[in-house]
Design an enzyme around this catalytic site. Structure first.
Site, short mmCIF file in Angstrom:
data_model
loop_
_atom_site.label_atom_id
_atom_site.label_comp_id
_atom_site.label_asym_id
_atom_site.label_seq_id
_atom_site.Cartn_x
_atom_site.Cartn_y
_atom_site.Cartn_z
CB SER A 103 -0.90 -0.01 1.23
OG SER A 103 -0.13 0.25 2.39
CE LYS A 104 -2.94 2.84 -0.91
NZ LYS A 104 -3.42 1.91 0.08
NE ARG A 105 0.51 0.31 6.10
CZ ARG A 105 1.11 -0.87 6.20
NH1 ARG A 105 2.26 -0.97 6.79
NH2 ARG A 105 0.54 -1.95 5.69
#
Length: 512
Positions: A270-272
């Site tokens: 994910s963007k995380r």
RNA sequence: GUCCCCGUCGUCUAGUGGUUAGGACACCGCCCUUUCACGGCGGCAACACGGGUUCGAUCCCCGUCGGGGAUGCCA
């Protein structure tokens, strides 16, 4: 349907084995994600390695989420990666249209066929009805296992009443209650599901659009797709889709489910974790060839001790579905950067200049004609010389500006720590002054000088000072470049030019 | 909960019923050197666990654990 089409495909290589037709079928609901890019890449690699056909189909059956911007972003991402398609919404082909929203009549016809066979039925349950029943089950401590078959056996009267009341309805597929559905997956081998666990999912929504489950089957068949290579998040959809093929009397394609790409912590990427869309990697200075190369290594390997840094052509030459693994891979940004560096290093000088030129333009950097520089009379030529001195030190587009800024501007990046350590001492000040004086005496100010001329003066000056050359070189390097690491210092002096070199040495000495 | 998939160094992976379990990234050390990088050399580090099958299992089977996915009128 005419299943000889596959054999008419261009570039067939064997009478026994028709050229494969594969597809990448993204939904235009966001950017091209690395997971999608990898799926597209493996399909493309398979098509190109087998002289097959690569089809791009856009699954825009979700009116809510599909956007023109996403459509454009996906195509742009694929083009950037260098994945070209033989058939698609923009290039056409014999199996179009390639936008599902333009194929509604086709889906409707096949739905009627299934309905006529009693395999599809109308479901009048609203989202609220469904939610209410699910809540009820959960409140009673149970587990909602998907649609409960509420409308599965409505009587003709019940249906007529609901329709007369104008109740909207969706169509569901009637799945078998017993038996099992199985297939031999190209990557996962034999997979089988008890039909009992399959729920009657919606195949046509109340808004008149088919669901993915349905449209995908109809299109793969009509577009004569021979191999469906997709992420393994689709494994559980496959038995349901197989039932649709069966209901329509069609022979299903071969399926190959590729493992997903995970984040470095083995959780869903994910963007995380950092960049996840190909355009983000592009912004981070990743070359398309490197991205493609790295992605190809996620779930596939050239085998043994073979080189991992490869061009697209080399990968195509070695690619084989049989060597695609079945375990999920964690995305490793370090390795991507390494491969990126290798691709940059492999570029020829001219390509490197073209790659770096936009970075100069962004900052307004150019060769100042007033500065005397040995052997370079244009910005491009000068940049070529600059990159030449960098050699393999040029391995990242992100760090390049700081690496070469001092060649173009007096307002360059300075590493304060290096400055304090190498320039900010009394001794360094003395050496820098001496060196500046030596250069002024030893070389003609109104001329450009090659690196060896600078080296001679520097070494002689060190001798006169009674120290090793390194004692002058280290402060000089920081004074000239702002950093403790750089290209060879004499090359730097040559390209910075005598006048500016002296100015910077004096300025640094003065700050001591 | 149920169903499905997966499990070799930290990461990507190669590999075999008997191997010193190989390579790459990262990391550490040495060499080279005006710094850094490159390059060269070397090092650290893995078959998830427990049962089987077998003369012998990393490899075959079962279980456990761990991770992932699905369970949508998203795709």
């Amino acid at each position: 349907m005419d299943d000889r089409g596959a054999r008419r495909a261009p570039g067939r290589i064997s009478l026994m084995c028709p050229a494969p037709r594969v597809r990448f079928a993204p939904s235009p609901t966001g950017h091209l994600h690395v997971g999608g890019a990898r799926t597209a890449l493996f399909n493309w690699l398979y098509a190109r390695s087998q002289k097959g056909v690569f089809v791009l189909r856009i699954e825009d059956t979700d009116q809510e989420r599909s956007t023109a911007a996403s459509y454009a972003a996906i195509l742009e991402g694929m083009r950037w990666l260098g994945l070209d398609w033989n058939e698609g919404p923009d290039v056409g082909g014999d199996h179009g249209p390639y936008l599902q929203s333009q194929r509604l009549d086709i889906y409707r016809q096949h739905l009627e066929q299934l309905a006529a066979a009693g395999l599809a039925y109308k479901c009048f349950c609203s989202a609220e009805d469904l939610q209410a029943r699910e809540d009820e089950v959960k409140a009673a401590g149970g587990v909602w296992e998907g649609y409960d078959g509420h409308c599965r056996n409505l009587t003709a009267d019940q249906i007529a009443t609901a329709e007369a009341a104008g109740k909207p309805y969706a169509w569901r597929l009637r799945t078998p209650d017993e038996g099992m559905t199985f297939w031999y997956d190209i990557i996962l081998d034999k997979l089988e599901f008890q039909n009992e666990v399959l729920v009657d999912r919606v195949i046509f929504k109340a808004d008149g659009f088919p669901t993915y489950q349905f449209a995908c089957v109809i299109d793969d068949h009509l577009m004569e797709i021979s191999h469906v290579l997709r992420g393994d998040d689709h494994v559980s959809n496959t038995p349901f889709q197989l039932l649709i093929y069966q209901g329509l009397g069609w022979k299903p394609p071969k399926f190959g489910h590729m493992p997903m790409i995970l984040g470095p912590d083995r959780k869903r990427l994910s963007k995380r974790h950092g960049a996840t869309s190909v355009q983000e990697f592009q912004k981070q200075g990743i070359l398309p060839a490197a991205m493609l190369n790295y992605l190809s290594l996620l779930g596939w390997s050239p085998g043994g001790n073979a080189k991992e840094v490869m061009t697209a052509r080399e990968i195509i030459g070695k690619f084989s579905l049989k060597k695609v693994g079945s375990s999920p891979a964690a995305f490793d940004y370090d390795k991507l950067n390494h491969i990126n560096g290798e691709h940059i290093k492999a570029l020829d000088p001219g390509q490197k200049v073209q790659l770096a030129l936009p970075l100069l333009a962004e900052r307004g950097w150019a060769l100042d004609p007033g500065w005397l520089v040995h052997g370079a009379d244009s910005t491009e030529a000068y940049l070529g010389r600059v990159l030449g001195t960098l050699g393999n030190r040029f391995s990242s587009l992100l760090t390049l500006p700081d690496q070469i800024g001092f060649f173009f501007s007096e307002d360059f990046y300075v590493d304060q720590e290096a400055w304090t350590e190498h320039v900010g001492t009394e001794e360094a000040g003395t050496f820098l002054k001496a060196l500046a004086a030596a250069l002024e005496e030893g070389l003609a100010l109104d001329q450009a000088h090659p690196a060896p001329a600078f080296e001679e003066v520097v070494r002689r000056c060190a001798e006169q000072q009674g120290v090793k050359a390194g004692q002058l070189i280290h402060p000089a390097r920081v004074a000239l470049t702002g950093q403790s690491r750089s290209a060879g210092i004499f090359d730097v002096m040559e390209l910075v030019g005598l006048r500016r070199t002296i100015e910077r040495l004096r300025k640094a000495a003065g700050s001591a």
